[in-house]
Scaffold this motif. Structure first.
Motif, PDB file in Angstrom:
ATOM      1  N   ASN A 106       0.929  -1.168  -0.068  1.00 11.70           N
ATOM      2  CA  ASN A 106       0.031   0.010   0.093  1.00 11.70           C
ATOM      3  C   ASN A 106       0.877   1.250  -0.094  1.00 11.70           C
ATOM      4  O   ASN A 106       2.102   1.407  -0.061  1.00 11.70           O
ATOM      5  CB  ASN A 106      -1.058   0.033   1.282  1.00 11.70           C
ATOM      6  N   ALA A 107       0.269   2.211   0.203  1.00 11.43           N
ATOM      7  CA  ALA A 107       0.975   3.621  -0.034  1.00 11.43           C
ATOM      8  C   ALA A 107       1.886   3.840   1.204  1.00 11.43           C
ATOM      9  O   ALA A 107       2.826   4.483   1.314  1.00 11.43           O
ATOM     10  CB  ALA A 107      -0.187   4.691  -0.114  1.00 11.43           C
TER      11      ALA A 107
ATOM     12  N   ARG B 239      -4.324   7.109  -5.352  1.00  8.77           N
ATOM     13  CA  ARG B 239      -5.781   7.394  -5.967  1.00  8.77           C
ATOM     14  C   ARG B 239      -6.291   6.058  -6.791  1.00  8.77           C
ATOM     15  O   ARG B 239      -7.495   5.717  -6.596  1.00  8.77           O
ATOM     16  CB  ARG B 239      -5.844   8.709  -6.649  1.00  8.77           C
ATOM     17  N   ALA B 240      -5.351   5.572  -7.633  1.00  9.54           N
ATOM     18  CA  ALA B 240      -5.871   4.584  -8.315  1.00  9.54           C
ATOM     19  C   ALA B 240      -6.237   3.128  -7.458  1.00  9.54           C
ATOM     20  O   ALA B 240      -7.112   2.646  -7.658  1.00  9.54           O
ATOM     21  CB  ALA B 240      -4.800   4.065  -9.366  1.00  9.54           C
TER      22      ALA B 240
ATOM     23  N   VAL C  23     -11.765  -1.523 -13.486  1.00  9.40           N
ATOM     24  CA  VAL C  23     -12.017  -0.061 -13.477  1.00  9.40           C
ATOM     25  C   VAL C  23     -10.883   0.704 -14.076  1.00  9.40           C
ATOM     26  O   VAL C  23      -9.556   0.515 -13.997  1.00  9.40           O
ATOM     27  CB  VAL C  23     -11.745   0.242 -11.692  1.00  9.40           C
ATOM     28  N   GLU C  24     -11.499   1.875 -14.442  1.00 10.93           N
ATOM     29  CA  GLU C  24     -10.384   2.598 -15.274  1.00 10.93           C
ATOM     30  C   GLU C  24     -10.030   3.975 -14.460  1.00 10.93           C
ATOM     31  O   GLU C  24     -10.642   4.855 -14.122  1.00 10.93           O
ATOM     32  CB  GLU C  24     -11.273   3.189 -16.463  1.00 10.93           C
ATOM     33  N   PRO C  25      -8.930   3.777 -13.728  1.00 10.48           N
ATOM     34  CA  PRO C  25      -8.334   4.891 -12.822  1.00 10.48           C
ATOM     35  C   PRO C  25      -8.192   6.201 -13.683  1.00 10.48           C
ATOM     36  O   PRO C  25      -8.083   6.019 -15.011  1.00 10.48           O
ATOM     37  CB  PRO C  25      -7.133   4.561 -12.144  1.00 10.48           C
ATOM     38  N   ALA C  26      -7.860   7.322 -12.871  1.00  6.14           N
ATOM     39  CA  ALA C  26      -7.764   8.411 -13.594  1.00  6.14           C
ATOM     40  C   ALA C  26      -6.552   8.389 -14.660  1.00  6.14           C
ATOM     41  O   ALA C  26      -6.552   9.036 -15.648  1.00  6.14           O
ATOM     42  CB  ALA C  26      -7.429   9.745 -12.674  1.00  6.14           C
ATOM     43  N   ARG C  27      -5.653   7.755 -14.391  1.00  2.00           N
ATOM     44  CA  ARG C  27      -4.122   7.752 -15.279  1.00  2.00           C
ATOM     45  C   ARG C  27      -4.087   6.450 -15.532  1.00  2.00           C
ATOM     46  O   ARG C  27      -3.640   5.521 -14.708  1.00  2.00           O
ATOM     47  CB  ARG C  27      -3.165   8.367 -14.557  1.00  2.00           C
TER      48      ARG C  27
END
Length: 642
Positions: free
Chosen positions: A397-398, A414-415, A636-640
């Motif tokens: 994780n982060a 975020r992804a 899922v399509e994350p932002a990038r």
């Protein structure tokens, strides 16, 4: 000759002989006009039916139990003394018929057990020194190879080591559709081959088979008493001497011996006594036929009060086998194959359960993991770090990135959050000091999970709660997909126990459904502990209050519905029995109800109670609320996405 011997030793011999003597008595009196012979035949009829009753009464007295048989014995002897020969014969004859009906009914309601015993295999074909040898099923040794041909019964519990076929497992799981079996699949003794040829390595024989454990469990369950039945037993202990005292007082006060003896007969709580055990046995027998093992009458009765169900997630609401769902590339210089390859190389040395789906996905795509990494170190609560090919790989994780000083410049956190919100478990992949991407795994929600939750609500369950150790976002997504009322995530085993106690403190009767390992504390403290898919699990069959033999979710609401039906019929039978006794006693004091008529109505009430209980033996499809199946995980399509 065997049939005659069986009948002679059976429950119908006494009432048949007694009834024949009564008919002969009427014939002699009406046709031949011989009252002395007629009376003698009537006394003989009373003796034939009454002696077994008197013997039971004496045996009960020897253990300080004043039974119903004593009431009938005193009434019959008294009737003979005062010259009421017909009344004596009628009372004992009708009571004998009642005993025969009870015996036949209990045999029929135990038919589920008889069927289980009947499917137990007698012989086995074993491969010894390259030869097929037929031996008794109990003579098979653990580890031997057993051959199962089309139409044959499987004689042992075991694992398929060769061949393929279809087995009818209805005797174990209650499912009528044959299950396909191939190498590595488990098979159970008592199942029947419906096609194919199987080679099975024996792992359980004789009393160590699943079928034997089920038979033992059903035997114990059908003999175990419900709380209501135990109360009725205590009630009868005081009721019977109370009736005798009342009859004595009435006889002394009125000087009417016939009235006193009639009160003894019609006040017999026979229907009341038989109403509970016959209902419990029928309910447990019906459940056993459907692949639901209930520990006893007490648990059957408690199950009818269940209004809250706590469910484990993994293996109950989900398939229990996670798989890779997403590979999100965040580094523009990397490819999907590179992200998955580095992740698989690192996970090759990990003991984490999520390593397997990553390795399986890499292997399926033909990616090389280049053996084991040089070093692998788990970081509790964060992930793992591995060294492979001289490169450092982080998967977690982060917080793991932060611990090792890797900057998240590509939106990995975020992804990961978006993937978690969709019900997946995300893992960020970093190589040396750069984030490559995010991979995610998910445990497939069972197709019938949402339907099961809806059926639980239809069965009267107010609250369905998920108790899981998984991450909150993942748990919430699965809870939403299945219609769960409340989701509690990130729980340790002791937290699950506290959650069950909290539900009980709120006034709920709680059923806990789990796998019996990490859920053991919660299963123990719940009002009803339920083991899912217990076929083959000796621990689950022996310890759970309810064991669902097939891995089918619909059996859970089905078991609760059956428990409610059983208790409803139990209460109906109690009302019928008490109302009959009250009406008869009122009729005696009002006049018009004789000893014979009273016993006839009394035995009719016994028959009504029995027939009412037998309704449980009919299979009734549970009412269901149609819902759409839980959706499978979608990418899922994350932002990038690189």
């Amino acid at each position: 000759m065997n049939k005659l011997t069986k009948w002679w030793n059976g429950p119908w011999m006494v009432p048949t002989v007694s009834g024949t003597l009564i008919l002969l008595s009427f014939f002699v009196a009406r046709v031949l006009g011989s009252d002395p012979v007629s009376n003698l035949l009537m006394v003989a009829a009373a003796a034939v039916a009454g002696v077994p009753i008197a013997i039971k009464a004496v045996r009960a007295l020897m253990v300080r139990n004043i039974s119903i048989d004593l009431l009938v014995s005193i009434a019959a002897i008294g009737a003979v003394i005062i010259g009421e020969y017909w009344e004596a014969a009628a009372v004992t004859f009708l009571f004998a018929i009642g005993h025969a009906l009870e015996a036949r009914t209990m045999t029929k309601t135990r038919s589920a057990l008889a069927e289980l015993v009947a499917v137990a295999p007698d012989v086995a074909v074993v491969l010894r020194d390259g030869e097929q040898v037929e031996v008794p099923a109990g003579a098979v040794a653990t580890g031997e190879t057993v051959l199962v041909k089309n139409g044959a019964k499987v004689p042992v519990d075991g694992v398929v080591i060769g061949g393929n076929g279809a087995l009818d497992e209805a005797s174990i799981t209650g499912e009528s559709i044959p299950a396909e079996k191939t190498e590595g699949d488990q098979v159970f003794a008592g199942t029947v081959s419906r096609g194919g040829f199987l080679q099975v390595r024996a792992t359980g024989i004789g009393a160590d088979t699943t079928l034997a454990r089920i038979i033992h469990r059903v035997e114990e369950a059908q003999d175990a008493k419900a709380k209501t039945q135990a109360f009725m037993d205590r009630f009868a202990t005081w009721y019977t001497p109370g009736i005798m005292a009342m009859a004595l007082i009435v006889g002394l006060a009125t000087g009417n011996v016939v009235l006193a003896l009639t009160l003894l007969v019609i006040a017999c709580p026979g229907a009341l006594v038989i109403s509970i055990p016959v209902t419990v046995v029928a309910g447990i027998g019906r459940a056993a036929r459907d692949g639901i093992l209930i520990k006893g009458g007490e648990y059957l009765e408690s199950s009818a009060r269940i209004d809250a169900v706590a469910l484990d997630k993994t293996g109950t609401l989900t398939e229990g086998r996670p798989y890779l769902t997403d590979v999100v590339v965040l580094d523009p210089a990397s490819t999907r194959e590179e992200v998955l390859t580095w992740a698989a190389r690192a996970e090759a040395g990990s003991e984490h359960p999520l390593a397997r789906p990553v390795l399986e996905a890499a292997a399926a795509e033909g990616l090389s993991t280049a053996g084991l990494p040089e070093a692998t170190e788990p970081v509790p609560g964060k992930g793992i770090t591995a060294t492979t090919g001289g490169r450092r790989v982080l998967i977690g994780n982060a917080a793991l990135l932060e611990q090792y000083g890797v900057a998240d410049t590509v939106g990995a956190a975020r992804a990961a959050e978006e993937l978690a919100a969709a019900g997946r478990t995300p893992m960020i992949v970093a190589l040396d000091d750069a984030v490559l991407g995010v991979i995610a795994v998910a445990d497939q929600v069972r197709m019938d999970a949402a339907q099961m939750v809806a059926d639980l609500h239809a069965a009267g369950v107010q609250k369905v709660v998920m108790l899981t150790g998984d991450a909150p976002l993942v748990a919430q997504a699965i809870g939403k997909a299945t219609g769960i009322d409340e989701v509690r995530a990130g729980l340790l085993p002791e937290d699950k126990l506290d959650a069950v106690r909290e539900l009980q403190a709120q006034g709920h009767t709680v059923a806990m459904v789990g796998d019996g390992v990490n859920d053991a504390p919660a299963l123990a403290v719940a009002d009803i502990g339920v083991a899912m898919g217990a076929a083959g699990s000796a621990v689950a069959v022996e310890t759970a209050d309810i064991a669902l033999m097939g891995d089918k979710l619909h059996k859970l609401p089905e078991s609760i519905g059956l428990a409610k039906r059983t208790v409803r019929i139990m209460r109906q039978n109690i009302v019928i029995a008490l109302a009959t006794v009250a009406a008869l006693m009122a009729g005696v004091f009002a006049g018009g109800v004789t000893m014979a008529i009273g016993m006839l109505v009394h035995e009719a009430s016994v028959l009504v109670v029995i027939v009412n209980a037998m309704r449980l033996m009919r299979r009734r499809e549970p009412a269901t609320t149609q819902v759409a199946p839980a959706p499978a995980a979608q990418p899922v399509e994350p932002a990038r996405v690189g």
